[in-house]
Design a protein around this motif. Structure first.
Motif, PDB file in Angstrom:
ATOM      1  N   GLY A 117      30.706 -46.650  62.862  1.00 38.30           N
ATOM      2  CA  GLY A 117      30.976 -47.348  64.114  1.00 38.30           C
ATOM      3  C   GLY A 117      30.222 -46.754  65.285  1.00 38.30           C
ATOM      4  O   GLY A 117      29.671 -47.483  66.121  1.00 38.30           O
ATOM      5  N   CYS A 118      30.181 -45.421  65.355  1.00 37.33           N
ATOM      6  CA  CYS A 118      29.448 -44.755  66.439  1.00 37.33           C
ATOM      7  C   CYS A 118      27.955 -45.041  66.365  1.00 37.33           C
ATOM      8  O   CYS A 118      27.308 -45.326  67.380  1.00 37.33           O
ATOM      9  N   MET A 119      27.387 -44.952  65.160  1.00 39.19           N
ATOM     10  CA  MET A 119      25.956 -45.197  65.002  1.00 39.19           C
ATOM     11  C   MET A 119      25.605 -46.637  65.340  1.00 39.19           C
ATOM     12  O   MET A 119      24.599 -46.909  66.021  1.00 39.19           O
ATOM     13  N   ALA A 120      26.423 -47.574  64.875  1.00 38.36           N
ATOM     14  CA  ALA A 120      26.160 -48.984  65.166  1.00 38.36           C
ATOM     15  C   ALA A 120      26.275 -49.246  66.656  1.00 38.36           C
ATOM     16  O   ALA A 120      25.432 -49.940  67.252  1.00 38.36           O
ATOM     17  N   GLY A 121      27.323 -48.683  67.295  1.00 37.58           N
ATOM     18  CA  GLY A 121      27.486 -48.866  68.729  1.00 37.58           C
ATOM     19  C   GLY A 121      26.315 -48.302  69.511  1.00 37.58           C
ATOM     20  O   GLY A 121      25.799 -48.949  70.437  1.00 37.58           O
ATOM     21  N   GLY A 122      25.873 -47.105  69.134  1.00 37.54           N
ATOM     22  CA  GLY A 122      24.735 -46.501  69.820  1.00 37.54           C
ATOM     23  C   GLY A 122      23.448 -47.280  69.609  1.00 37.54           C
ATOM     24  O   GLY A 122      22.654 -47.462  70.548  1.00 37.54           O
ATOM     25  N   HIS A 123      23.244 -47.766  68.386  1.00 34.26           N
ATOM     26  CA  HIS A 123      22.021 -48.515  68.079  1.00 34.26           C
ATOM     27  C   HIS A 123      21.932 -49.802  68.894  1.00 34.26           C
ATOM     28  O   HIS A 123      20.902 -50.099  69.517  1.00 34.26           O
ATOM     29  N   PHE A 124      23.037 -50.547  68.900  1.00 29.63           N
ATOM     30  CA  PHE A 124      23.011 -51.833  69.604  1.00 29.63           C
ATOM     31  C   PHE A 124      23.126 -51.669  71.120  1.00 29.63           C
ATOM     32  O   PHE A 124      22.824 -52.604  71.868  1.00 29.63           O
ATOM     33  N   ALA A 125      23.549 -50.476  71.556  1.00 31.93           N
ATOM     34  CA  ALA A 125      23.578 -50.197  72.999  1.00 31.93           C
ATOM     35  C   ALA A 125      22.225 -49.723  73.508  1.00 31.93           C
ATOM     36  O   ALA A 125      22.056 -49.519  74.711  1.00 31.93           O
ATOM     37  N   GLY A 126      21.300 -49.523  72.586  1.00 29.34           N
ATOM     38  CA  GLY A 126      19.948 -49.168  72.978  1.00 29.34           C
ATOM     39  C   GLY A 126      19.625 -47.688  72.926  1.00 29.34           C
ATOM     40  O   GLY A 126      18.534 -47.279  73.341  1.00 29.34           O
ATOM     41  N   PHE A 127      20.565 -46.860  72.426  1.00 29.63           N
ATOM     42  CA  PHE A 127      20.268 -45.437  72.283  1.00 29.63           C
ATOM     43  C   PHE A 127      19.263 -45.231  71.146  1.00 29.63           C
ATOM     44  O   PHE A 127      19.232 -45.990  70.178  1.00 29.63           O
ATOM     45  N   GLU A 128      18.481 -44.167  71.265  1.00 29.92           N
ATOM     46  CA  GLU A 128      17.496 -43.883  70.226  1.00 29.92           C
ATOM     47  C   GLU A 128      18.212 -43.468  68.936  1.00 29.92           C
ATOM     48  O   GLU A 128      19.065 -42.588  68.945  1.00 29.92           O
ATOM     49  N   SER A 129      17.846 -44.102  67.836  1.00 31.51           N
ATOM     50  CA  SER A 129      18.454 -43.787  66.543  1.00 31.51           C
ATOM     51  C   SER A 129      17.663 -42.669  65.883  1.00 31.51           C
ATOM     52  O   SER A 129      16.669 -42.904  65.195  1.00 31.51           O
ATOM     53  N   ASN A 130      18.096 -41.448  66.120  1.00 31.23           N
ATOM     54  CA  ASN A 130      17.418 -40.301  65.538  1.00 31.23           C
ATOM     55  C   ASN A 130      18.452 -39.324  64.993  1.00 31.23           C
ATOM     56  O   ASN A 130      19.661 -39.592  65.011  1.00 31.23           O
ATOM     57  N   ALA A 131      17.983 -38.174  64.509  1.00 31.74           N
ATOM     58  CA  ALA A 131      18.875 -37.209  63.884  1.00 31.74           C
ATOM     59  C   ALA A 131      19.878 -36.628  64.880  1.00 31.74           C
ATOM     60  O   ALA A 131      21.021 -36.331  64.521  1.00 31.74           O
ATOM     61  N   VAL A 132      19.479 -36.474  66.151  1.00 34.33           N
ATOM     62  CA  VAL A 132      20.393 -35.943  67.174  1.00 34.33           C
ATOM     63  C   VAL A 132      21.546 -36.918  67.400  1.00 34.33           C
ATOM     64  O   VAL A 132      22.720 -36.521  67.449  1.00 34.33           O
ATOM     65  N   THR A 133      21.219 -38.199  67.539  1.00 36.68           N
ATOM     66  CA  THR A 133      22.263 -39.209  67.718  1.00 36.68           C
ATOM     67  C   THR A 133      23.203 -39.228  66.528  1.00 36.68           C
ATOM     68  O   THR A 133      24.434 -39.299  66.681  1.00 36.68           O
ATOM     69  N   ALA A 134      22.647 -39.173  65.314  1.00 38.24           N
ATOM     70  CA  ALA A 134      23.464 -39.223  64.103  1.00 38.24           C
ATOM     71  C   ALA A 134      24.404 -38.029  64.023  1.00 38.24           C
ATOM     72  O   ALA A 134      25.588 -38.170  63.689  1.00 38.24           O
ATOM     73  N   MET A 135      23.921 -36.839  64.356  1.00 36.38           N
ATOM     74  CA  MET A 135      24.780 -35.670  64.302  1.00 36.38           C
ATOM     75  C   MET A 135      25.819 -35.672  65.420  1.00 36.38           C
ATOM     76  O   MET A 135      26.941 -35.185  65.249  1.00 36.38           O
ATOM     77  N   GLY A 136      25.479 -36.242  66.583  1.00 33.91           N
ATOM     78  CA  GLY A 136      26.481 -36.409  67.634  1.00 33.91           C
ATOM     79  C   GLY A 136      27.617 -37.300  67.165  1.00 33.91           C
ATOM     80  O   GLY A 136      28.801 -37.014  67.408  1.00 33.91           O
ATOM     81  N   CYS A 137      27.270 -38.390  66.486  1.00 34.05           N
ATOM     82  CA  CYS A 137      28.290 -39.275  65.915  1.00 34.05           C
ATOM     83  C   CYS A 137      29.104 -38.559  64.849  1.00 34.05           C
ATOM     84  O   CYS A 137      30.317 -38.774  64.722  1.00 34.05           O
ATOM     85  N   ALA A 138      28.455 -37.681  64.076  1.00 38.37           N
ATOM     86  CA  ALA A 138      29.156 -36.929  63.037  1.00 38.37           C
ATOM     87  C   ALA A 138      30.191 -35.986  63.647  1.00 38.37           C
ATOM     88  O   ALA A 138      31.275 -35.793  63.086  1.00 38.37           O
ATOM     89  N   VAL A 139      29.870 -35.384  64.792  1.00 41.23           N
ATOM     90  CA  VAL A 139      30.828 -34.512  65.480  1.00 41.23           C
ATOM     91  C   VAL A 139      32.067 -35.303  65.877  1.00 41.23           C
ATOM     92  O   VAL A 139      33.205 -34.884  65.632  1.00 41.23           O
ATOM     93  N   VAL A 140      31.861 -36.466  66.493  1.00 38.23           N
ATOM     94  CA  VAL A 140      32.989 -37.310  66.916  1.00 38.23           C
ATOM     95  C   VAL A 140      33.838 -37.699  65.709  1.00 38.23           C
ATOM     96  O   VAL A 140      35.078 -37.608  65.731  1.00 38.23           O
ATOM     97  N   ALA A 141      33.190 -38.125  64.632  1.00 41.75           N
ATOM     98  CA  ALA A 141      33.906 -38.581  63.443  1.00 41.75           C
ATOM     99  C   ALA A 141      34.694 -37.443  62.793  1.00 41.75           C
ATOM    100  O   ALA A 141      35.845 -37.633  62.366  1.00 41.75           O
ATOM    101  N   THR A 142      34.093 -36.268  62.717  1.00 43.08           N
ATOM    102  CA  THR A 142      34.747 -35.127  62.060  1.00 43.08           C
ATOM    103  C   THR A 142      35.981 -34.678  62.828  1.00 43.08           C
ATOM    104  O   THR A 142      37.045 -34.428  62.236  1.00 43.08           O
ATOM    105  N   TRP A 143      35.873 -34.568  64.139  1.00 38.16           N
ATOM    106  CA  TRP A 143      37.014 -34.154  64.951  1.00 38.16           C
ATOM    107  C   TRP A 143      38.118 -35.204  64.944  1.00 38.16           C
ATOM    108  O   TRP A 143      39.302 -34.867  64.837  1.00 38.16           O
ATOM    109  N   ALA A 144      37.753 -36.462  65.064  1.00 41.60           N
ATOM    110  CA  ALA A 144      38.766 -37.518  65.088  1.00 41.60           C
ATOM    111  C   ALA A 144      39.541 -37.562  63.769  1.00 41.60           C
ATOM    112  O   ALA A 144      40.778 -37.662  63.763  1.00 41.60           O
ATOM    113  N   ALA A 145      38.847 -37.490  62.639  1.00 46.99           N
ATOM    114  CA  ALA A 145      39.511 -37.550  61.334  1.00 46.99           C
ATOM    115  C   ALA A 145      40.448 -36.357  61.143  1.00 46.99           C
ATOM    116  O   ALA A 145      41.562 -36.503  60.612  1.00 46.99           O
TER     117      ALA A 145
END
Length: 456
Positions: free
Chosen positions: A190-218
């Motif tokens: 969900g984070c990656m899709a939201g960032g992609h369609f919001a126009g954020f650059e889809s790179n490894a930094v973005t993906a790991m930022g989303c991973a941080v959010v997902a890991t803490w939330a779970a």
């Protein structure tokens, strides 16, 4: 066909058999249901993860996706190490404290074991950030920020691991596996899709930022739900903290798991060092496509570990022998069926990542040999660990790990991902053969799915 057979195959007969299976409270039936639930969760997780990785590979491109995969592998590797064996040891402590009626010790571990794991993981994460700050110039520029974000995942990753072990001890498969294998990948997607369609650059930094959010939330969701369920099982009261005893018990298990996980990720890590991120991405996709086979082993091991511990502590050799035989059957035959199915559909699955990913198809056949060798041995590693033979188990995994490293170093430079696949399959086969031999020699049990094991 006789009347009895027709009755069994009728809708009413099938429904009665299903109802009988669901209501059966025998240990093997409970374990089968737990293994089935674990397998279903892992399959659903694989579906979410597969969609995520296909989309991320297309959004990010081979190089960035390969970098993300390499960093996330380090999160998995260090994250499982950082729990110091407490996640698996929970499946010994919770049943033992409960069996002895030691409520103070049980309450102490349920709270203190999780705190201890988070503290250890936080110290490791801080050390990693210090290394990056001091020696970041030695790393590839594209790796520094993703690695820094990976360090932020570790405390909650470890908390989730230990809570997983606690929940399994009470057969709460949904609570053990749901947060890490369903909630976390769903939030990541969900984070990656939201960032992609919001126009954020889809790179490894973005993906790991989303991973941080997902890991803490779970982890937080699991923490809240587990505490609520524990409150219905364990009355509030005084606690006893036994940190040294917990670590003394868990550290040998940690050694076993260290070599196990090192063996699991050696091929990807060395392939990244010896080839390039594009080839890592292709190989990762091929290995992940085979995940359904590994899920069977995972599901049975998840259901079996605390049962092995219970029977060993009780000294019931016959139940131990019968349960071992059953768990090996549950592992091998579904794994064989899953392997045939996945290899038949391998090319279409890989095409979903992109045309270049089909190059990983031959490697799938090689890796599947090792996975089937492990399935043929069943969860004997859990049996050895839970019955006090963790040192022998650690030596076996250490030997298999060394074999994997040597073979990877020899085979990856000339053969690339196929060399990594051959090294992995050979190491898994060696590991399985040695585990079966030690189980027979130490416990007097025949780790075979066609010979009934006899208790010593």
């Amino acid at each position: 066909m006789g009347r009895g057979a027709k009755t069994l195959l009728s809708p009413a007969g099938i429904a009665a058999r299903i109802r009988s299976f669901l209501l059966d409270r025998s240990d093997q039936s409970i374990a089968q249901r737990m293994a089935g639930a674990a397998f279903l969760i892992r399959v659903l997780s694989a579906g979410i993860a597969y969609v995520s990785q296909v989309l991320m590979a297309r959004w990010m491109g081979g190089s960035e996706f390969g970098t993300y995969v390499s960093v996330w592998v380090w999160v998995l590797l260090i994250g499982h190490f950082a729990n110091a064996g407490l996640a698996s040891a929970a499946q010994r402590f919770v049943p033992e404290y409960a069996e002895r009626g030691d409520h103070e010790g049980l309450r102490g571990f349920l709270a203190g074991g999780r705190r201890l794991g988070v503290v250890i993981a936080t110290l490791i994460a801080a050390a990693g950030l210090a290394v990056l700050w001091r020696f970041g110039h030695l790393f590839t520029g594209a790796m520094v920020m993703p690695l820094a974000l990976a360090a932020l995942c570790l405390p909650m990753f470890v908390l989730t691991d230990i809570q997983d072990g606690i929940a399994r001890s009470w057969n709460w498969t949904d609570l053990a596996l749901g947060p890490p294998y369903l909630i976390r990948p769903f939030i990541l997607l969900g984070c990656m899709a939201g960032g992609h369609f919001a126009g954020f650059e889809s790179n490894a930094v973005t993906a790991m930022g989303c991973a941080v959010v997902a890991t803490w939330a779970a982890a937080v969701i699991q923490f809240v739900l587990l505490n609520r369920r524990i409150a219905g099982r364990v009355e509030a009261g005084p606690q006893r903290t036994e940190t040294l005893f917990w670590l003394k018990t868990s550290l040998p298990i940690f050694v076993v798991e260290t070599f196990y996980l090192a063996l699991t990720y050696t091929d990807v890590v060395l392939l990244k060092q010896l080839r390039g991120p594009e080839e890592v991405a292709v190989y990762w996709a091929a290995v992940k496509t085979l995940a359904l086979v590994a899920f069977v082993y995972f599901a049975v091991a998840a259901a079996a570990a605390h049962r092995f511990s219970e029977y060993h502590v009780a000294g019931d050799k016959q139940k131990l022998a019968d349960f071992l035989r059953a768990s090996i059957r549950w592992t091998f035959f579904p794994s064989l069926a899953a392997t045939i199915l996945i290899l038949a559909l391998g090319k279409p699955f890989l095409m979903m990542f992109g045309p270049d990913y089909v190059k990983g198809y031959p490697a799938m056949f090689v890796v599947s040999v090792g996975l089937l060798a492990r399935a043929a041995a069943g969860p004997v590693e859990r049996l050895l660990t839970m019955s006090g033979h963790q040192t022998a188990c650690a030596l076996i995994y250490g030997g298999a790990f060394v074999a994997a490293v040597v073979l990877c170093l020899l085979l990856i430079p000339p053969f690339g991902m196929m060399g990594a696949a051959i090294a992995t399959a050979a190491a898994l086969t060696l590991e399985s053969a040695l585990l079966v031999w030690v189980t027979t020699a130490r416990l007097g049990l025949s780790a075979s799915f066609w010979i009934k094991p006899a208790a010593a």
